[in-house]
Design a protein around this motif. Structure first.
Motif, mmCIF file in Angstrom:
data_model
loop_
_atom_site.group_PDB
_atom_site.id
_atom_site.type_symbol
_atom_site.label_atom_id
_atom_site.label_comp_id
_atom_site.label_asym_id
_atom_site.label_seq_id
_atom_site.Cartn_x
_atom_site.Cartn_y
_atom_site.Cartn_z
ATOM 1 N N THR A 186 66.546 37.788 47.341
ATOM 2 C CA THR A 186 67.481 36.880 47.451
ATOM 3 C C THR A 186 66.866 35.449 47.718
ATOM 4 O O THR A 186 66.974 34.497 47.354
ATOM 5 N N ASN A 190 65.107 32.725 45.896
ATOM 6 C CA ASN A 190 66.222 31.445 46.017
ATOM 7 C C ASN A 190 66.993 31.651 45.335
ATOM 8 O O ASN A 190 67.522 30.327 44.444
ATOM 9 N N VAL A 191 67.552 32.529 45.083
ATOM 10 C CA VAL A 191 68.357 32.654 43.624
ATOM 11 C C VAL A 191 70.017 32.182 44.311
ATOM 12 O O VAL A 191 71.142 33.483 44.853
ATOM 13 N N VAL A 196 72.872 29.540 39.620
ATOM 14 C CA VAL A 196 72.494 29.807 38.181
ATOM 15 C C VAL A 196 73.348 29.302 37.358
ATOM 16 O O VAL A 196 73.341 28.969 35.839
ATOM 17 N N ILE A 257 65.254 28.927 40.069
ATOM 18 C CA ILE A 257 65.137 29.641 41.214
ATOM 19 C C ILE A 257 64.005 29.270 42.067
ATOM 20 O O ILE A 257 63.437 28.820 41.172
#
Length: 375
Positions: A186, A190-191, A196, A257
C-alpha cells in the motif's frame, strides 16, 4: 441513479482490493517458497504427531521421512516435503509397524519380507519405538475390526486432524505476514482508499472501466492443472507472474496512485493526509484475495439486478460461466486486447482456500497446493 453510481464506486474499490490482494498473496508465496515455510511447519507437525510434545522419538520421525512413500515427495535439493498425502502417511506408518523402521533392511525388502497384514502389524508394532504411536496404531486396528483398509482410514483421520491444527497455526502466523506485506505494498504504490473512492465517484469513465474489468475478472476462467501437487519451489515464479498481471491491471485503470514528483516533494503533507486511507487499504488487503473475489462476484450479481439492461463487455461463453472461479490470477496471453489483464482460475476440488470460501476439502498439507488454505 445516485445509488447505482455508489454501487459502481464500491465495485471499483473491491476490484482494487482484489488486485492488491493478489499482489500480496504472490509476494507471500514467493517468500514461503524461498524460506520453505510450509515444509518447516509440516515437519514440526509430524514431529509432534510421531514424537509427542517433547519430541521423544526423533528416530521414528527421521525413519518416517526416509520411507519411500515420503521420500518420493521431495527432491534432492529440498530438506523436507511441503505436503504429505494422508494415504502416504498411513501406508508408511503401517509399513514401518509391520516391517520395522529400517527402510534399507535387505530382509524386509525381498521376497521373504513380512506381509503387510493386521496380524503382523499387531505382532511387530513395538518396532515403532513410541508407545503413543503404537497405541494409536492398535486403536485403529481394533476400531476397524481387523480390516486393514479401514485401519488405514482411521490413521488418515488422525493425520488430518493433526494437520488441521498445523494449518490453523500457519494461518494465524500468515495473517500477520500478509498484513505487513499488504501495508508495505500500500505504501509503495501509495494507494489511498479515500482518494481512490473520490476519484471513482467523480469520474464516470473511470467507474465504467472498473466495472468492465470487474466483469472480465468474474467471468473469465482458465483450467488449472491439478494433476500434480506444487511445491514451494514452484510457487515463487508463479507468484511473480500473478503479481505482474495484477499490477498491470491496476495501472491500466489510471487511478490516482503511485508517487509522482509532487507527492515526493510534499511527503509530510501526503503522510498526514493519506494515513487513514492507507490504513483502510492495508486492512482491506489483509482479508485476502478469496474474500474480495467472492465479494466482487456477489456485488456484480446485485448490479445486474439494479441495471439489468447493462452487460459487461467481453462476456464469457455459457460453458465458461459454469466454472466456479477462485482468487488465483495469471496472465492471459490470448485475446485481442493490448492490456495485460488477470484471469482467475477456478477452484479445484482438492485445494483448500480460506475458511468460508471452499469447504469440505482436504487441508493444504495433504493436497500440496501452496496457494491453498491461508490467502
Amino acid at each position: 441513479m445516485l445509488g447505482s453510481n455508489v454501487l459502481d464506486v464500491i465495485i471499483g474499490l473491491v476490484l482494487v482490493y482484489l488486485l492488491l490482494s493478489l499482489v500480496t498473496s504472490s509476494v507471500r508465496e514467493a517468500l514461503a517458497g524461498m524460506w520453505k515455510t510450509r515444509a518447516r511447519y509440516l515437519k514440526k507437525g509430524i514431529s509432534e504427531l510421531l514424537g509427542g510434545p517433547d519430541h521423544r522419538s526423533p528416530e521414528l520421525v527421521e525413519a518416517f521421512y526416509q520411507h519411500p512413500r515420503i521420500f518420493a515427495l521431495y527432491s534432492a535439493d529440498e530438506k523436507n516435503p511441503s505436503y504429505i498425502p494422508a494415504r502416504s502417511f498411513s501406508m508408511a506408518l503401517l509399513d514401518m509397524a509391520a516391517r520395522g523402521r529400517d527402510v534399507d533392511s535387505a530382509a524386509q525388502s525381498g521376497s521373504e519380507a513380512t506381509p503387510l497384514t493386521v496380524e503382523n502389524i499387531r505382532k511387530h508394532v513395538g518396532a515403532l519405538g513410541n508407545a503413543r504411536v503404537q497405541r494409536m496404531v492398535l486403536c485403529a486396528i481394533d476400531s476397524a475390526n481387523g480390516d486393514l483398509e479401514a485401519a488405514r482410514e482411521e490413521l488418515e483421520d488422525w493425520f488430518d486432524s493433526a494437520m488441521d491444527r498445523v494449518s490453523g497455526r500457519y494461518r494465524r502466523r500468515t495473517a500477520w505476514v500478509v498484513f505487513v506485506i499488504g501495508a508495505c505494498t500500500t505504501l509503495l504504490l501509495n494507494v489511498d482508499t479515500i482518494r481512490v473512492a473520490t476519484e471513482f465517484y467523480k469520474s464516470p469513465a473511470l467507474r465504467q472501466a472498473a466495472v468492465a474489468m470487474a466483469g472480465r475478472v468474474t467471468q473469465s476462467t482458465a483450467p488449472r492443472d491439478t494433476s500434480r501437487a506444487a511445491s514451494p519451489s514452484q510457487a515463487a515464479p508463479a507468484g511473480a507472474i500473478e503479481a505482474n498481471a495484477a499490477l498491470d491491471s491496476l495501472y491500466a485503470l489510471k487511478l490516482p496512485i503511485g508517487w509522482d514528483a509532487e507527492s515526493r516533494s510534499h511527503l509530510g503533507d501526503v503522510i498526514v493526509g493519506s494515513f487513514f486511507g492507507w490504513l483502510v487499504t492495508a486492512l482491506a488487503v489483509s482479508l485476502g484475495a478469496p474474500f474480495w473475489f467472492d465479494t466482487l462476484n456477489r456485488i456484480m450479481v446485485i448490479r445486474s439486478t439494479v441495471k439489468p439492461n447493462e452487460k459487461s463487455p467481453d462476456e464469457g461463453s455459457e460453458d465458461r460461466k459454469q466454472n466456479t472461479p477462485a482468487p488465483n490470477a495469471r496472465r492471459d496471453g490470448r485475446g485481442s486486447g493490448t492490456r495485460n489483464t488477470i484471469v482467475v482460475s477456478p477452484a479445484t476440488t482438492t485445494a483448500t482456500e480460506t475458511e468460508g470460501y471452499a469447504r469440505d476439502v482436504p487441508h493444504e498439507w495433504s493436497v500440496g497446493d501452496p496457494r491453498g488454505g491461508v490467502i
